[in-house]
Design an enzyme around this catalytic site. Sequence first.
Site, PDB file in Angstrom:
ATOM      1  N   GLU A   1       0.713  -1.199   0.153  1.00 45.96           N
ATOM      2  CA  GLU A   1      -0.117  -0.049  -0.021  1.00 45.96           C
ATOM      3  C   GLU A   1       0.964   1.302  -0.052  1.00 45.96           C
ATOM      4  O   GLU A   1       1.856   1.323   0.596  1.00 45.96           O
ATOM      5  CB  GLU A   1      -1.012   0.032   1.224  1.00 45.96           C
TER       6      GLU A   1
ATOM      7  N   LYS B   1      -8.557   3.268  -2.628  1.00 43.45           N
ATOM      8  CA  LYS B   1      -9.288   2.381  -1.495  1.00 43.45           C
ATOM      9  C   LYS B   1     -10.706   3.234  -1.020  1.00 43.45           C
ATOM     10  O   LYS B   1     -10.618   4.402  -1.071  1.00 43.45           O
ATOM     11  CB  LYS B   1      -8.246   2.790  -0.263  1.00 43.45           C
TER      12      LYS B   1
ATOM     13  N   CYS C   1      -5.158  -2.745   2.265  1.00 46.25           N
ATOM     14  CA  CYS C   1      -5.413  -2.706   3.898  1.00 46.25           C
ATOM     15  C   CYS C   1      -6.517  -3.384   4.243  1.00 46.25           C
ATOM     16  O   CYS C   1      -7.140  -4.383   4.104  1.00 46.25           O
ATOM     17  CB  CYS C   1      -4.880  -1.410   4.091  1.00 46.25           C
TER      18      CYS C   1
END
Length: 346
Positions: free
Chosen positions: A55, A137, A172
């Site tokens: 990430e 995200k 994540c």
Amino acid sequence: MPVNLTPSNSDTHKFKVATIQAEPVWLDLRGGVDKTIRLIEEASAQDAKIIGFPEVFIPGYPWTPWANNFLESSNVLAKYQANSLALHSPEMLEIQAAAKAAGSWVVLGFSERDGGSLYIAQVIISASGEIVNHRRKIKPTHYEKTIFGDGSAQSIHNVVQTPYGRLGALNCWEHIQPALKAHFYSQLPQIFVGGWWPAFPVGTGNCPFIVTGEASSRMTQMVSMEGGCFGLTACQVVSEEGAHIMKMLGFPWFKFPGGGFSVIFGPDGSELTDRIDPGAEKVIVAEIALDEIDKVKLVADTMGNYSRHDLLHVEAYGKNWRATTYRDDEEHAENEARIGDIKNVL
């Protein structure tokens, strides 16, 4: 319409995949691009056909606002914004060229600079050097909201077809978003990259278990088991020097050097690679074959024989909204060209 996966979950062809455990070049766009290219070359030299990055590997994960107040964080965050990577940029073209030269598919996590805002982004770059998927995200976690915006609607389309199987990406704590995962599984991923932050050992500074490296790793493992797919956990490490740059020193949850927990999981959740030192950098490689998926799907296919879509299903909307729309066709076309969305193919 029935789906005929090509290659199928019975395919016995063996190939190599790689996941990265490495320290970013903190707050340095140029250095981050150069290191990303070096790691692509290193993984390709080990014959990896799919390469997964952590990430926001460029310019590194910003634990800074977790560990400091906003005033103390402000100078780091200003550098962070200045060294984030734009989707359509010369730097991204360099990374695309590296993927093409390597002949490998690359899933890259980066802090995306779009106008005046930042997003936790991922791209999937094909072996021909084309960006075939771009996503963000969908919901930044906790203090991440002080830096990053919400992901765009098209970000739910996060699986693409490759010669080696259907390849997906998650960032994540997207691993624990039930509706997003249900939509993810409906795209029939066979391999996916879980991009992660640096996270530290259980019990460090009395931190909550959910923010540890062990918890993060188990989240990717669970998606591998639920989805019946190979999971590449990719994460960052932090040195003492890196902790100094990012103002992480002194916060009780951290231990330096450390933060790494990269591993590759099989579709049954088994670990296919050995754990390495959490402070070490390494390109971690495993040889896999998709026929391992069939062994899981015969027992439980969450989108097939182990589903009840008549009782529970997800209704999704995956088209991006615009700040401004135009009734005139020419103006509309010019605006779409300016924005330059990647068409995430279903």
